[in-house]
Design an enzyme around this catalytic site. Structure first.
Site: not given
Length: 453
Positions: A72, A354
Protein backbone atom coordinates in the site's frame (compact mmCIF):
# COMPACT_ATOMS: atom_id res chain seq x y z
CA UNK A 1 19.01 -6.13 -28.16
CA UNK A 2 20.54 -3.76 -25.62
CA UNK A 3 18.21 -3.95 -22.64
CA UNK A 4 20.34 -2.79 -19.76
CA UNK A 5 20.33 0.91 -18.81
CA UNK A 6 23.73 2.57 -18.71
CA UNK A 7 23.27 4.05 -15.24
CA UNK A 8 22.62 1.92 -12.18
CA UNK A 9 19.10 2.16 -10.76
CA UNK A 10 20.34 3.61 -7.48
CA UNK A 11 16.95 4.37 -5.99
CA UNK A 12 16.05 0.73 -5.45
CA UNK A 13 19.40 -0.40 -4.18
CA UNK A 14 19.70 -2.69 -7.19
CA UNK A 15 22.23 -2.41 -9.96
CA UNK A 16 21.18 -3.88 -13.31
CA UNK A 17 24.27 -2.40 -14.98
CA UNK A 18 26.32 -5.52 -14.38
CA UNK A 19 24.86 -8.93 -13.74
CA UNK A 20 28.22 -10.27 -12.59
CA UNK A 21 28.56 -10.22 -8.84
CA UNK A 22 31.92 -8.79 -7.81
CA UNK A 23 33.20 -10.31 -4.58
CA UNK A 24 33.66 -7.61 -1.94
CA UNK A 25 37.15 -6.92 -0.65
CA UNK A 26 36.91 -8.19 2.92
CA UNK A 27 39.84 -6.02 4.04
CA UNK A 28 37.85 -2.84 3.55
CA UNK A 29 34.91 -1.80 5.68
CA UNK A 30 31.54 -1.68 3.88
CA UNK A 31 30.36 1.90 3.29
CA UNK A 32 28.25 3.24 6.14
CA UNK A 33 24.55 3.37 5.32
CA UNK A 34 23.05 6.85 5.67
CA UNK A 35 19.84 6.34 7.67
CA UNK A 36 18.35 9.68 6.54
CA UNK A 37 18.92 8.91 2.86
CA UNK A 38 17.37 5.44 3.38
CA UNK A 39 14.36 7.05 5.07
CA UNK A 40 13.88 9.33 2.03
CA UNK A 41 13.90 6.28 -0.27
CA UNK A 42 11.38 4.56 2.02
CA UNK A 43 9.02 7.58 1.90
CA UNK A 44 9.01 7.39 -1.94
CA UNK A 45 7.70 10.96 -2.32
CA UNK A 46 6.30 11.28 -5.87
CA UNK A 47 8.50 13.90 -7.53
CA UNK A 48 10.53 12.88 -10.58
CA UNK A 49 9.25 10.57 -13.31
CA UNK A 50 10.40 7.03 -12.65
CA UNK A 51 12.46 5.09 -15.14
CA UNK A 52 11.59 1.41 -15.21
CA UNK A 53 12.66 -1.82 -16.92
CA UNK A 54 9.20 -3.38 -17.11
CA UNK A 55 8.16 -4.72 -20.50
CA UNK A 56 11.68 -5.03 -21.99
CA UNK A 57 12.24 -8.08 -24.20
CA UNK A 58 13.55 -9.02 -27.65
CA UNK A 59 11.05 -7.92 -30.32
CA UNK A 60 9.98 -11.48 -31.21
CA UNK A 61 8.79 -12.19 -27.64
CA UNK A 62 5.12 -11.83 -26.72
CA UNK A 63 3.96 -10.72 -23.27
CA UNK A 64 1.19 -13.07 -22.13
CA UNK A 65 0.71 -12.37 -18.41
CA UNK A 66 1.62 -9.87 -15.70
CA UNK A 67 1.23 -10.46 -11.96
CA UNK A 68 1.80 -7.52 -9.62
CA UNK A 69 2.26 -7.59 -5.86
CA UNK A 70 2.16 -4.11 -4.27
CA UNK A 71 2.62 -2.63 -0.86
CA UNK A 72 0.00 0.00 0.00
CA UNK A 73 1.00 3.63 -0.40
CA UNK A 74 2.00 6.20 2.24
CA UNK A 75 -0.17 5.92 5.34
CA UNK A 76 -0.77 7.58 8.67
CA UNK A 77 1.04 5.82 11.55
CA UNK A 78 -0.37 2.69 13.18
CA UNK A 79 1.03 3.76 16.56
CA UNK A 80 1.03 7.06 18.46
CA UNK A 81 3.85 8.35 20.66
CA UNK A 82 2.14 8.74 24.04
CA UNK A 83 1.59 12.25 25.43
CA UNK A 84 2.46 13.99 22.15
CA UNK A 85 0.24 15.69 19.60
CA UNK A 86 -0.49 13.43 16.64
CA UNK A 87 1.08 14.55 13.33
CA UNK A 88 -1.27 16.98 11.62
CA UNK A 89 -1.87 15.27 8.25
CA UNK A 90 -5.01 15.84 6.20
CA UNK A 91 -6.38 12.70 4.49
CA UNK A 92 -9.00 14.52 2.38
CA UNK A 93 -8.13 14.26 -1.32
CA UNK A 94 -7.56 17.78 -2.67
CA UNK A 95 -6.39 17.83 -6.33
CA UNK A 96 -4.89 21.33 -5.95
CA UNK A 97 -2.65 20.21 -3.07
CA UNK A 98 0.78 18.64 -3.57
CA UNK A 99 1.58 15.89 -4.24
CA UNK A 100 -1.13 15.61 -6.87
CA UNK A 101 -1.79 13.80 -10.13
CA UNK A 102 -3.58 14.87 -13.36
CA UNK A 103 -6.16 12.07 -12.85
CA UNK A 104 -6.77 12.59 -9.13
CA UNK A 105 -10.01 14.52 -9.61
CA UNK A 106 -11.38 11.98 -12.11
CA UNK A 107 -10.33 9.17 -9.73
CA UNK A 108 -12.37 10.69 -6.85
CA UNK A 109 -15.41 11.03 -9.12
CA UNK A 110 -15.10 7.47 -10.41
CA UNK A 111 -14.67 6.00 -6.91
CA UNK A 112 -17.97 7.53 -5.80
CA UNK A 113 -19.78 5.40 -8.43
CA UNK A 114 -18.28 2.12 -7.24
CA UNK A 115 -21.31 0.45 -5.67
CA UNK A 116 -21.70 -1.88 -8.71
CA UNK A 117 -18.38 -3.63 -8.00
CA UNK A 118 -18.33 -7.11 -6.51
CA UNK A 119 -16.43 -6.87 -3.24
CA UNK A 120 -15.88 -9.92 -1.06
CA UNK A 121 -17.25 -9.90 2.46
CA UNK A 122 -16.16 -6.96 4.57
CA UNK A 123 -14.48 -5.12 1.64
CA UNK A 124 -17.84 -3.68 0.54
CA UNK A 125 -18.11 -1.74 3.81
CA UNK A 126 -14.69 -0.05 3.39
CA UNK A 127 -14.38 3.45 1.88
CA UNK A 128 -12.96 3.47 -1.67
CA UNK A 129 -10.75 6.50 -1.01
CA UNK A 130 -9.46 8.32 2.11
CA UNK A 131 -11.62 11.20 3.33
CA UNK A 132 -10.81 12.41 6.86
CA UNK A 133 -9.55 15.93 7.50
CA UNK A 134 -7.34 14.47 10.27
CA UNK A 135 -6.13 11.08 9.13
CA UNK A 136 -7.21 8.05 11.13
CA UNK A 137 -4.60 5.54 12.32
CA UNK A 138 -3.25 3.55 9.36
CA UNK A 139 -5.28 5.54 6.80
CA UNK A 140 -3.91 6.01 3.28
CA UNK A 141 -2.86 9.62 2.66
CA UNK A 142 -3.13 11.70 -0.52
CA UNK A 143 0.56 10.90 -1.09
CA UNK A 144 -0.32 7.18 -0.91
CA UNK A 145 -3.10 7.56 -3.48
CA UNK A 146 -0.83 9.53 -5.85
CA UNK A 147 1.95 6.94 -5.53
CA UNK A 148 -0.38 4.25 -6.87
CA UNK A 149 -1.98 6.49 -9.51
CA UNK A 150 1.59 6.86 -10.81
CA UNK A 151 2.25 3.10 -10.58
CA UNK A 152 -0.91 2.35 -12.57
CA UNK A 153 -0.08 4.96 -15.20
CA UNK A 154 3.44 3.62 -15.66
CA UNK A 155 2.19 0.01 -15.98
CA UNK A 156 -0.53 1.11 -18.42
CA UNK A 157 1.95 2.82 -20.74
CA UNK A 158 4.03 -0.36 -20.89
CA UNK A 159 1.57 -3.23 -20.67
CA UNK A 160 -1.58 -1.82 -22.31
CA UNK A 161 -0.35 0.86 -24.74
CA UNK A 162 2.85 -0.89 -25.82
CA UNK A 163 2.24 -4.63 -25.31
CA UNK A 164 -1.58 -4.78 -25.65
CA UNK A 165 -1.81 -7.18 -22.70
CA UNK A 166 -5.58 -6.58 -22.39
CA UNK A 167 -7.93 -5.78 -25.28
CA UNK A 168 -10.20 -2.70 -25.16
CA UNK A 169 -13.15 -4.98 -24.43
CA UNK A 170 -11.43 -6.91 -21.60
CA UNK A 171 -13.65 -9.01 -19.35
CA UNK A 172 -13.78 -9.63 -15.60
CA UNK A 173 -12.25 -13.09 -16.15
CA UNK A 174 -9.03 -11.54 -17.49
CA UNK A 175 -8.36 -9.81 -14.16
CA UNK A 176 -7.64 -11.31 -10.76
CA UNK A 177 -7.76 -8.79 -7.90
CA UNK A 178 -7.10 -9.56 -4.25
CA UNK A 179 -6.49 -7.37 -1.21
CA UNK A 180 -6.26 -7.65 2.55
CA UNK A 181 -9.19 -6.24 4.50
CA UNK A 182 -7.60 -2.86 5.30
CA UNK A 183 -8.87 0.34 3.69
CA UNK A 184 -5.28 1.33 2.77
CA UNK A 185 -4.72 -1.84 0.69
CA UNK A 186 -8.14 -1.69 -1.00
CA UNK A 187 -7.71 2.01 -1.83
CA UNK A 188 -4.16 1.45 -3.13
CA UNK A 189 -5.43 -1.31 -5.43
CA UNK A 190 -8.24 0.91 -6.74
CA UNK A 191 -5.86 3.84 -7.35
CA UNK A 192 -3.47 1.66 -9.37
CA UNK A 193 -6.35 0.02 -11.23
CA UNK A 194 -7.90 3.38 -12.10
CA UNK A 195 -4.88 4.67 -14.05
CA UNK A 196 -4.10 1.19 -15.42
CA UNK A 197 -7.65 0.87 -16.86
CA UNK A 198 -9.08 4.43 -16.76
CA UNK A 199 -12.84 4.82 -16.25
CA UNK A 200 -13.14 1.02 -15.89
CA UNK A 201 -16.61 -0.54 -15.76
CA UNK A 202 -17.35 -1.26 -12.08
CA UNK A 203 -19.44 -4.31 -13.06
CA UNK A 204 -16.24 -6.00 -14.26
CA UNK A 205 -14.49 -5.54 -10.91
CA UNK A 206 -14.43 -8.51 -8.56
CA UNK A 207 -12.22 -7.73 -5.57
CA UNK A 208 -11.39 -10.76 -3.45
CA UNK A 209 -10.70 -10.45 0.26
CA UNK A 210 -7.57 -12.10 1.69
CA UNK A 211 -7.72 -12.39 5.48
CA UNK A 212 -4.04 -13.31 5.84
CA UNK A 213 -1.25 -10.74 5.36
CA UNK A 214 0.95 -13.50 3.88
CA UNK A 215 -1.84 -14.53 1.46
CA UNK A 216 -1.72 -18.15 2.58
CA UNK A 217 -5.46 -18.63 1.83
CA UNK A 218 -6.45 -22.19 2.75
CA UNK A 219 -2.87 -23.36 3.47
CA UNK A 220 -2.07 -21.37 6.59
CA UNK A 221 -1.55 -24.23 9.04
CA UNK A 222 2.25 -24.39 9.28
CA UNK A 223 3.73 -24.94 12.77
CA UNK A 224 7.39 -24.61 11.69
CA UNK A 225 6.69 -21.26 10.00
CA UNK A 226 5.47 -19.94 13.36
CA UNK A 227 8.51 -21.47 15.08
CA UNK A 228 10.97 -19.65 12.76
CA UNK A 229 9.06 -16.40 13.19
CA UNK A 230 9.36 -16.69 16.98
CA UNK A 231 13.10 -17.42 16.65
CA UNK A 232 13.46 -14.39 14.37
CA UNK A 233 11.64 -12.20 16.92
CA UNK A 234 14.04 -13.40 19.62
CA UNK A 235 16.98 -12.47 17.38
CA UNK A 236 15.48 -8.98 16.90
CA UNK A 237 15.05 -8.55 20.65
CA UNK A 238 18.61 -9.68 21.37
CA UNK A 239 20.06 -7.20 18.85
CA UNK A 240 17.99 -4.37 20.33
CA UNK A 241 19.15 -5.11 23.89
CA UNK A 242 22.81 -5.04 22.82
CA UNK A 243 22.53 -1.59 21.19
CA UNK A 244 23.64 0.94 23.85
CA UNK A 245 23.14 3.97 21.58
CA UNK A 246 19.57 2.90 20.94
CA UNK A 247 18.91 2.43 24.67
CA UNK A 248 20.25 5.92 25.46
CA UNK A 249 18.02 7.45 22.78
CA UNK A 250 14.95 5.64 24.14
CA UNK A 251 15.72 6.80 27.69
CA UNK A 252 16.15 10.39 26.47
CA UNK A 253 12.92 10.34 24.41
CA UNK A 254 10.99 8.78 27.31
CA UNK A 255 12.13 11.65 29.56
CA UNK A 256 11.00 14.21 26.98
CA UNK A 257 7.48 12.77 26.76
CA UNK A 258 7.33 11.83 30.47
CA UNK A 259 6.65 8.09 30.29
CA UNK A 260 8.61 4.94 31.24
CA UNK A 261 11.17 3.85 28.61
CA UNK A 262 9.43 0.48 28.31
CA UNK A 263 6.15 2.18 27.34
CA UNK A 264 7.86 4.35 24.73
CA UNK A 265 9.51 1.32 23.12
CA UNK A 266 6.15 -0.48 22.99
CA UNK A 267 4.61 2.47 21.13
CA UNK A 268 6.98 1.76 18.21
CA UNK A 269 8.14 5.40 17.79
CA UNK A 270 9.87 4.81 14.41
CA UNK A 271 6.49 4.26 12.74
CA UNK A 272 5.22 7.60 13.98
CA UNK A 273 8.52 9.45 13.39
CA UNK A 274 8.63 8.25 9.77
CA UNK A 275 5.27 9.95 9.20
CA UNK A 276 6.62 13.28 10.54
CA UNK A 277 9.73 12.80 8.39
CA UNK A 278 7.96 11.78 5.14
CA UNK A 279 5.49 14.67 5.43
CA UNK A 280 8.14 17.23 6.44
CA UNK A 281 6.37 17.97 9.75
CA UNK A 282 8.44 18.96 12.81
CA UNK A 283 9.00 16.14 15.30
CA UNK A 284 6.88 16.49 18.47
CA UNK A 285 7.86 18.70 21.42
CA UNK A 286 6.81 18.85 25.08
CA UNK A 287 7.63 21.29 27.92
CA UNK A 288 10.70 19.15 28.63
CA UNK A 289 12.16 19.31 25.12
CA UNK A 290 11.83 18.10 21.54
CA UNK A 291 12.34 14.81 19.80
CA UNK A 292 14.96 15.60 17.15
CA UNK A 293 16.75 14.31 14.07
CA UNK A 294 19.42 12.57 16.16
CA UNK A 295 16.77 10.44 17.90
CA UNK A 296 15.33 9.57 14.49
CA UNK A 297 18.75 8.83 12.98
CA UNK A 298 19.77 6.37 15.73
CA UNK A 299 16.46 4.46 15.65
CA UNK A 300 16.50 4.30 11.84
CA UNK A 301 20.14 3.17 11.82
CA UNK A 302 19.28 0.35 14.20
CA UNK A 303 16.41 -0.67 11.93
CA UNK A 304 18.86 -0.91 9.00
CA UNK A 305 21.36 -2.92 11.09
CA UNK A 306 18.52 -5.25 12.03
CA UNK A 307 17.68 -5.79 8.35
CA UNK A 308 21.33 -6.59 7.60
CA UNK A 309 21.63 -9.10 10.46
CA UNK A 310 18.31 -10.62 9.47
CA UNK A 311 19.81 -11.48 6.05
CA UNK A 312 22.87 -13.08 7.64
CA UNK A 313 21.18 -15.21 10.32
CA UNK A 314 18.85 -17.11 7.94
CA UNK A 315 16.02 -17.55 10.47
CA UNK A 316 13.93 -15.06 8.54
CA UNK A 317 14.79 -16.84 5.28
CA UNK A 318 13.43 -20.15 6.67
CA UNK A 319 10.30 -18.32 7.85
CA UNK A 320 9.98 -16.63 4.43
CA UNK A 321 10.13 -19.91 2.47
CA UNK A 322 7.23 -21.37 4.45
CA UNK A 323 5.29 -18.10 4.70
CA UNK A 324 5.30 -17.40 0.97
CA UNK A 325 4.95 -20.87 -0.54
CA UNK A 326 1.12 -20.72 -0.80
CA UNK A 327 1.24 -17.37 -2.66
CA UNK A 328 4.15 -18.37 -4.92
CA UNK A 329 2.46 -21.72 -5.62
CA UNK A 330 -0.71 -19.91 -6.69
CA UNK A 331 1.41 -17.61 -8.91
CA UNK A 332 3.25 -20.51 -10.55
CA UNK A 333 0.05 -22.53 -11.14
CA UNK A 334 -1.56 -19.54 -12.84
CA UNK A 335 1.51 -18.93 -15.04
CA UNK A 336 1.48 -22.61 -16.07
CA UNK A 337 -2.20 -22.43 -17.04
CA UNK A 338 -1.56 -19.33 -19.15
CA UNK A 339 1.49 -20.96 -20.79
CA UNK A 340 -0.82 -23.84 -21.75
CA UNK A 341 -3.08 -21.38 -23.58
CA UNK A 342 -5.70 -20.32 -21.00
CA UNK A 343 -6.74 -16.69 -21.49
CA UNK A 344 -8.06 -16.01 -17.97
CA UNK A 345 -6.40 -13.96 -15.19
CA UNK A 346 -3.74 -12.49 -17.48
CA UNK A 347 -3.43 -9.42 -15.24
CA UNK A 348 -3.21 -10.07 -11.50
CA UNK A 349 -3.01 -7.53 -8.69
CA UNK A 350 -2.35 -8.43 -5.07
CA UNK A 351 -2.55 -5.42 -2.74
CA UNK A 352 -0.65 -6.09 0.44
CA UNK A 353 1.79 -4.92 3.13
CA UNK A 354 5.53 -4.75 3.85
CA UNK A 355 5.10 -8.02 5.81
CA UNK A 356 3.86 -9.61 2.54
CA UNK A 357 6.51 -8.32 0.14
CA UNK A 358 9.50 -8.66 2.43
CA UNK A 359 9.28 -12.47 2.86
CA UNK A 360 8.57 -12.94 -0.87
CA UNK A 361 11.80 -11.07 -1.75
CA UNK A 362 13.70 -13.14 0.83
CA UNK A 363 12.25 -16.48 -0.35
CA UNK A 364 13.15 -15.68 -3.98
CA UNK A 365 16.73 -15.01 -2.88
CA UNK A 366 16.72 -11.31 -3.83
CA UNK A 367 19.02 -10.35 -0.96
CA UNK A 368 20.14 -7.00 -2.41
CA UNK A 369 16.62 -5.56 -2.40
CA UNK A 370 15.77 -2.82 0.03
CA UNK A 371 12.99 -3.22 2.58
CA UNK A 372 9.68 -2.49 0.77
CA UNK A 373 9.11 1.26 0.56
CA UNK A 374 5.63 2.79 0.42
CA UNK A 375 3.91 1.73 -2.85
CA UNK A 376 6.64 -0.81 -3.65
CA UNK A 377 5.81 -3.14 -6.53
CA UNK A 378 7.05 -6.61 -7.40
CA UNK A 379 6.15 -7.73 -10.93
CA UNK A 380 6.21 -11.20 -12.52
CA UNK A 381 6.10 -11.06 -16.33
CA UNK A 382 5.40 -14.17 -18.45
CA UNK A 383 6.74 -14.12 -22.02
CA UNK A 384 6.25 -16.47 -24.96
CA UNK A 385 9.11 -17.02 -27.41
CA UNK A 386 7.71 -16.12 -30.85
CA UNK A 387 10.24 -18.40 -32.59
CA UNK A 388 9.45 -21.35 -30.29
CA UNK A 389 5.87 -20.74 -29.10
CA UNK A 390 5.95 -23.63 -26.60
CA UNK A 391 8.79 -21.99 -24.66
CA UNK A 392 7.90 -19.52 -21.90
CA UNK A 393 10.11 -17.28 -19.81
CA UNK A 394 9.66 -15.07 -16.77
CA UNK A 395 11.12 -11.76 -15.71
CA UNK A 396 10.91 -10.48 -12.14
CA UNK A 397 11.11 -6.74 -11.45
CA UNK A 398 11.23 -4.85 -8.16
CA UNK A 399 10.34 -1.16 -8.28
CA UNK A 400 11.17 -1.14 -11.99
CA UNK A 401 14.60 -2.81 -11.67
CA UNK A 402 15.15 -6.22 -13.29
CA UNK A 403 16.05 -8.64 -10.47
CA UNK A 404 15.46 -11.88 -12.42
CA UNK A 405 19.10 -12.92 -12.18
CA UNK A 406 19.35 -12.10 -8.49
CA UNK A 407 16.88 -14.89 -7.69
CA UNK A 408 18.36 -18.07 -6.23
CA UNK A 409 16.82 -20.23 -8.97
CA UNK A 410 18.05 -18.20 -11.95
CA UNK A 411 21.24 -16.45 -10.89
CA UNK A 412 23.49 -18.79 -12.92
CA UNK A 413 21.23 -19.10 -15.96
CA UNK A 414 22.28 -15.92 -17.78
CA UNK A 415 25.92 -17.12 -18.01
CA UNK A 416 24.93 -19.64 -20.69
CA UNK A 417 21.88 -17.98 -22.21
CA UNK A 418 21.48 -15.17 -24.73
CA UNK A 419 17.93 -14.43 -23.55
CA UNK A 420 17.47 -11.69 -20.91
CA UNK A 421 14.99 -13.76 -18.88
CA UNK A 422 14.51 -17.02 -17.01
CA UNK A 423 12.85 -20.22 -18.31
CA UNK A 424 9.47 -20.67 -16.64
CA UNK A 425 10.31 -24.24 -15.61
CA UNK A 426 13.14 -22.97 -13.38
CA UNK A 427 10.62 -20.95 -11.38
CA UNK A 428 8.16 -23.89 -11.37
CA UNK A 429 10.83 -26.32 -10.10
CA UNK A 430 11.87 -23.87 -7.40
CA UNK A 431 8.33 -23.43 -6.05
CA UNK A 432 7.15 -27.03 -6.45
CA UNK A 433 10.33 -28.75 -5.26
CA UNK A 434 13.50 -26.80 -4.44
CA UNK A 435 11.96 -24.53 -1.79
CA UNK A 436 11.70 -27.60 0.48
CA UNK A 437 15.27 -28.96 0.10
CA UNK A 438 16.60 -26.96 3.06
CA UNK A 439 13.91 -28.63 5.21
CA UNK A 440 14.89 -32.08 3.87
CA UNK A 441 11.30 -32.35 2.64
CA UNK A 442 9.47 -32.84 -0.64
CA UNK A 443 6.24 -31.00 0.14
CA UNK A 444 4.93 -27.90 1.88
CA UNK A 445 2.92 -30.03 4.34
CA UNK A 446 6.02 -32.00 5.34
CA UNK A 447 8.27 -28.90 5.51
CA UNK A 448 5.73 -27.24 7.81
CA UNK A 449 6.26 -30.06 10.29
CA UNK A 450 10.00 -30.72 9.99
CA UNK A 451 12.97 -28.70 11.28
CA UNK A 452 15.46 -27.45 8.69
CA UNK A 453 18.85 -29.16 8.34
Amino acid sequence: VHLIPVNPVREDGLNPKSRKRIMPDLLTEPPAIDPVYEAHVYCNIPTIAERSMEGHAPHYFKLVSVQVLIRHGDRYPLYAIPKTKRPDIDCMLVPSRKPSHPQLEAFIKHMSKGSAAQMDGSLSSLPRFPSHSLCEMGELTQTGVVQHLRNGQLLREIYINKHKLLPGDWTAKQLYLETTGKSRTLQSALALLYTFLPEFDWKKINMRHQWSTIFCSGSCDCPMRNHYLEEEQRRQYSLRVKNNDLEKIYVDMAKIVGIPTRQLRASNPIDSLLCYFCHNVSFPCTKTGCIGMEHFRVIKRHQLEDERERQEKKLYFLYALLATHPLLNQTVSRLQRIAEGKKEEVFVLYSAHDVTLSPVLSALGITEARFPRFAARLVFELWQDGKRPKEHFIRILYNGADVTFQTSFCKDHYKHSSKPMCPLEKFVNFVKRDMFLIFNSTSYYDACRRRAL
